[in-house]
Design a protein around this motif. Structure first.
Motif, PDB file in Angstrom:
ATOM      1  N   TRP B 541      63.065 -44.217  -3.745  1.00  0.00           N
ATOM      2  CA  TRP B 541      63.895 -43.298  -4.697  1.00  0.00           C
ATOM      3  C   TRP B 541      63.649 -43.491  -5.794  1.00  0.00           C
ATOM      4  O   TRP B 541      63.125 -44.525  -6.391  1.00  0.00           O
ATOM      5  CB  TRP B 541      65.630 -43.737  -4.453  1.00  0.00           C
ATOM      6  N   HIS B 542      63.401 -42.425  -6.634  1.00  0.00           N
ATOM      7  CA  HIS B 542      63.170 -42.183  -8.101  1.00  0.00           C
ATOM      8  C   HIS B 542      64.151 -41.279  -8.836  1.00  0.00           C
ATOM      9  O   HIS B 542      64.367 -39.979  -8.556  1.00  0.00           O
ATOM     10  CB  HIS B 542      61.851 -41.441  -8.091  1.00  0.00           C
ATOM     11  N   CYS B 597      60.594 -41.917 -14.179  1.00  0.00           N
ATOM     12  CA  CYS B 597      61.538 -42.585 -13.344  1.00  0.00           C
ATOM     13  C   CYS B 597      62.513 -43.568 -13.908  1.00  0.00           C
ATOM     14  O   CYS B 597      61.664 -44.613 -14.719  1.00  0.00           O
ATOM     15  CB  CYS B 597      60.587 -43.334 -12.094  1.00  0.00           C
ATOM     16  N   ALA B 599      63.882 -46.071 -12.184  1.00  0.00           N
ATOM     17  CA  ALA B 599      63.900 -47.173 -11.783  1.00  0.00           C
ATOM     18  C   ALA B 599      62.831 -48.217 -12.458  1.00  0.00           C
ATOM     19  O   ALA B 599      61.766 -47.794 -12.714  1.00  0.00           O
ATOM     20  CB  ALA B 599      63.079 -47.237 -10.352  1.00  0.00           C
ATOM     21  N   HIS B 602      59.540 -49.273 -12.066  1.00  0.00           N
ATOM     22  CA  HIS B 602      58.419 -47.863 -11.697  1.00  0.00           C
ATOM     23  C   HIS B 602      58.002 -47.639 -13.116  1.00  0.00           C
ATOM     24  O   HIS B 602      56.859 -47.364 -13.542  1.00  0.00           O
ATOM     25  CB  HIS B 602      58.976 -46.851 -10.963  1.00  0.00           C
ATOM     26  N   MET B 607      55.245 -45.114 -14.629  1.00  0.00           N
ATOM     27  CA  MET B 607      55.639 -43.772 -14.092  1.00  0.00           C
ATOM     28  C   MET B 607      56.333 -42.924 -14.888  1.00  0.00           C
ATOM     29  O   MET B 607      57.718 -42.665 -14.743  1.00  0.00           O
ATOM     30  CB  MET B 607      56.495 -44.234 -12.691  1.00  0.00           C
TER      31      MET B 607
END
Ligand SMILES: [Cu+2]
Lengths: 207, 691
Positions: B541-542, B597, B599, B602, B607
């Motif tokens: 999940w992002h 992202c 998260a 990440h 990211m």
């Protein structure tokens, strides 16, 4: 929901989590140097001090000889790896070049073979030479069991077992850590070289 | 070549991996029985829901003699306010990271209180926060745990809290927030990490200049200060004929008047650690509509123009935490998947209780977790009335029994306890067991109880917030409606971003973040763009977040998103395999800004991408594409983006020579970023000694 059952169910997660915490998330506390409340446990506390062999055939202990008190750049590779590893080893060679005399003095590179059955010290020496015999750059092999343990301690695994079983999937990044300051991070090797360098230098700072 | 045998061996090792006990170095043994949990499974013996909810204080603005000194933008600099910041000196009062050039150059209408916001104020509301370490108790009687806090500079050192003080701002009333980073290696205050920690404050949801946006390497270095300038404006409206939004002049786009923002750390490479350690707080913006809603009884009453009643308007920051056996916070720097906690906290305390009366309350629910999403509901299954998602109020209220709040997202909800029993729990029914993403909604599960409301008193008869209650209202439909959808005709181009996983790291269009490269260069203030955000990374999940401006989610997997997510968002949850289509405008400020992202592990693994809106040609879309190709990347324009122009300049003027240990770091750490310098130590001598 009754009050009693609400409390009981609220306790449940903590009880379940207790098991999980004991298995996966406990840093050891105590030992010789730490254990004082308020001191952050070190990332390196979870590294096994296994015996590895360098490309020069020398036996070394992973923590005591290679990580303790140092700034390290760790990557996973294997000499039989098709495209990914050579490209990334070339990137490491150019970082090594850019770091110049810092190599071996302020920063060490540790390339850990995840195919230790085939990657003998002799073979890794050929590989090191193929990438320019750069200073401060050790290629390491050891027992399959020890390497596998280190791989997990370094967080280099995939939650998907199929992907995890493909060793090339672990060869794409470097783990940069400063054991003095306990600062660690992970960077994809395909990042911009200057960016890699600046972050390595920032991480290697003392104090 | 890798043999089949090797692969099989790997597969076997993987399956057994979780069962293999962790091995430690010789001489380092986990002391038996050392655990934060007692035998009955309690966290340091804490009985859930026995401690009160912590409510952060409202940050006091500086007035009279306590106003910022030196005044914002007036501290010594090489070439005045627009000059480049100095090389850090380690002196807080130099404010070496400077202030945004937009401060002082902003148009008059950015400040609706031209004659003064309060007595003595002529321009901006001022605040000062110190980032420092202090100790915090997650449970009563538990250990004192080192955390990082944003502390009101006028209060005693060590008195900071997590979450940090709530900042209450007024729409169109500019704020300057001076931030001093005291997380040094022994030069100021307590810092149990014993090394310099870089920070960067991002005001999540704000429409603010790049310099003040918490761009990842626009650091506040340890021992240094930065003035963050928050104009608290909405972007300017786009002309329907020319599709151009004026940078100056024209009306504000009322669709994007900010409401529930939060500030948190965003420092490159170390955000996860800093946020885990407590660097987050609420930032609320009030405007006339807010006061009108309170007057109509839709929201609880607010006291005065620039105050709000914290008893009735409560921020709830939900964060799952992990602890070491001694009760200190556990942060595994090498957990790439995402830090998933096993102890739930609300506003920094474990599973609290909160006393409420049988009346209506407003809760600003923030998911401040690194890697966990929640599906929240009340144990009574009573409906909650959503009046805002992320940073903005909805046009009309939406009643739901449960809602999903991804990491970084906010839901602004009205909960009316008038008919509630004596105890109501806020609970999570989304099952998540690793950092990859949630598994499923399990409505039967009663495990994740976050907070207990203890309800008392007699029913009060107030106006109800119900489905369809007008909040901002639809422009042209509701009286004084303020909300408009971005229209299809306004779209000048489409960008595709693919979020993927490759070789153990997360990519955006097969690339990793480089703060000096722009991955999207929209024409500043021109029309709108359609972004296709596609998650092809398997089950990961992002949550994708954009800075500078939010977006409107048009579809998720070809279908309309959940009702409450069809309006303004600054974060869209891309579950595994999801494709989202969003419309966004990029106005007012040139970059660099990031999209990324949320998260956080990440994000720390790069990211992220850069958005750099730059002024461009009008006219045909062809001209726009030539100026700013939709599929390409461009180098950041240093003249527009506030990036130091070139390396020679750095070496000559700033006396930063790349010839000894420490100098390159100083260059990189100046907090305004550096261009793509050649750091070849062998060419440059590299004769310095190791300090
Ligand atoms: Cu992600």
């Amino acid at each position: 929901m009754s009050r009693a059952s609400a409390i009981a169910s609220a306790w449940l997660p903590v009880a379940l989590f207790c098991l999980a915490a004991a298995v996966s998330s406990a840093f050891p506390i105590g030992g010789e140097t730490r254990g004082q409340r308020g001191e952050m446990p070190r990332q390196s506390d979870r590294f096994s001090n296994v015996t590895l062999y360098t490309q020069h055939g020398k036996a070394v202990h992973f923590y005591d000889d290679l990580v303790k008190g140092k700034t390290v750049i760790i990557n996973l590779m294997y000499s039989g790896c098709g495209e990914i590893c050579p490209a990334n080893s070339a990137e490491l060679a150019s970082l090594n070049q850019l770091l110049g005399q810092r190599m071996g003095r302020d920063v060490t590179m540790l390339s850990l073979s995840i195919d230790p059955l085939h990657d003998t010290p002799q073979r890794l020496k050929q590989y090191w030479e193929a990438f320019g015999s750069k200073p401060g750059w050790l290629f390491l092999t050891g027992s399959t069991r020890d390497i596998e343990r280190l791989r997990r301690e370094l967080g280099a695994y995939d939650l998907d077992p199929v992907i995890d079983a493909d060793p090339s999937q672990h060869a794409g990044y470097i783990t940069v850590g400063n054991d003095n300051t306990n600062r660690w991070l992970v960077l994809p090797l395909q990042m911009d070289t200057s960016q890699l360098l600046v972050t390595i230098l920032r991480t290697s700072r003392n104090g | 070549m890798v043999t089949r045998r090797t692969i099989l061996q790997w597969g076997a090792a993987t399956g057994a991996g979780l069962l293999v006990p962790l091995a430690y170095r010789q001489g380092r043994v986990l002391a038996s029985g050392l655990s934060p949990y007692t035998k009955s499974g309690l966290f340091f013996g804490y009985q859930p829901f026995s401690q009160p909810l912590f409510i952060p204080e409202v940050l006091t603005p500086l007035t009279g003699r306590s106003r910022l000194d030196p005044v914002p933008g007036a501290y010594p600099r090489p070439s005045g306010i627009s000059g480049r910041p100095r090389t850090p000196t380690g002196n807080f009062d130099e404010v070496s990271h400077g202030i945004a050039p937009e401060f002082g150059h902003g148009p008059q209408e950015w400040n609706r209180f031209k004659s003064g916001f309060s007595p003595g104020d002529t321009h901006e509301q001022e605040y000062e926060l110190v980032t420092e370490e202090t100790t915090h108790r997650f449970v009563p009687g538990g250990p004192d745990v080192p955390v990082f806090t944003y502390r009101d500079a006028s209060k005693a050192p060590g008195s900071g809290s997590t979450p940090g003080p709530t900042i209450v701002a007024e729409y169109l009333a500019p704020v300057v927030l001076r931030n001093k980073n005291a997380l040094t290696a022994g030069r100021s205050g307590v810092n149990s990490t014993h090394h310099d920690v870089e920070t960067s404050i991002h005001l999540h949801g704000a429409h603010a200049p790049s310099h003040s946006d918490g761009f990842p390497d626009f650091y506040v270095l340890a021992g240094e200060a930065r003035d963050y300038f928050y104009p608290n404006i909405a972007p300017k409206l786009t002309d329907p004929d020319t599709l151009v939004a004026p940078v100056r002049g024209g009306e504000f786009d009322s669709t994007w008047i900010p409401s529930t923002l939060w500030y948190h750390d965003h420092a490159m490479d170390i955000t996860g650690f800093n946020v885990t350690r407590g660097l987050a707080g609420f930032y609320l913006v009030f405007d006339d509509r807010e006061r009108e809603l309170a007057a109509r009884g839709v929201t609880p009453e607010i006291g005065g123009r620039d105050r709000f009643d914290q008893a009735l308007d409560v921020g709830l920051a939900i964060q799952d935490q992990l602890f070491n056996p001694d009760g200190t916070l556990l942060y595994d720097f090498l957990d790439h998947n995402g830090r998933l906690g096993n102890v739930f906290t609300v506003n920094g305390v474990v599973q609290p209780k909160h006393r409420v009366e049988r009346r209506k309350y407003r809760f600003r629910i923030l998911n401040a977790s690194n890697a966990r999403s929640y599906e929240l509901r009340l144990s009574t299954r009573q409906k909650m009335c959503i009046i805002g998602t992320d940073s903005w109020l909805l046009p009309r209220a939406i009643e739901v029994e449960s809602f999903q709040v991804g990491h970084g997202q906010r839901h602004d909800v009205i909960i009316d306890f008038r008919d509630a029993p004596d105890e109501v729990y806020l609970e999570n029914i989304l099952v998540q067991t690793d950092g990859r993403g949630a598994k499923e909604v399990d409505p039967s599960q009663e495990r994740d109880m976050l907070l207990r409301f203890e309800v008392s008193g007699a029913n009060s008869s107030e106006t109800r917030c119900v489905d369809g209650t007008v909040i901002r209202g639809f422009k042209g439909i509701d009286p004084d409606g303020q909300f408009s959808f971005i229209r299809k005709e306004e779209i000048v181009g489409t960008r595709d971003f693919e979020f993927n996983r490759s070789l153990g790291a997360w990519t955006i269009n097969n690339r990793f973040y480089n703060p000096r490269r722009s991955d999207a260069t929209p024409v500043l203030g021109r029309g709108a763009e359609r972004w296709i955000l596609e998650n092809n990374s398997g089950g990961w999940w992002h949550p994708i977040h954009t800075h500078l401006e939010g977006f409107q989610i048009k579809s998720v997997n070809g279908q309309a998103p959940r009702r409450e997510r069809r309006f303004n968002s600054d974060l869209v949850m891309l579950e595994g395999g999801f494709v989202a289509e969003v419309y966004a405008k990029f106005r007012t400020f040139t970059g660099p800004f990031v999209f990324h992202c949320h998260a956080i592990e990440h994000e720390d693994m790069r990211m992220m991408g850069v958005i750099d809106p730059t002024p461009g040609p009008g006219g045909s879309t062809d001209a726009i594409f030539t100026h700013a190709p939709m599929d390409g990347e461009t180098a950041l324009d240093p003249n527009l983006s506030g990036v130091v122009p070139d390396c020679a300049d750095l070496e000559r003027e700033q006396r930063i020579l790349f010839n000894k240990v420490g100098d390159t770091e100083r260059a990189a750490d100046r907090g305004v970023g550096i261009p793509d310098c050649k750091f070849d130590m062998s060419e440059r001598g590299n004769q310095g000694s190791n300090p």
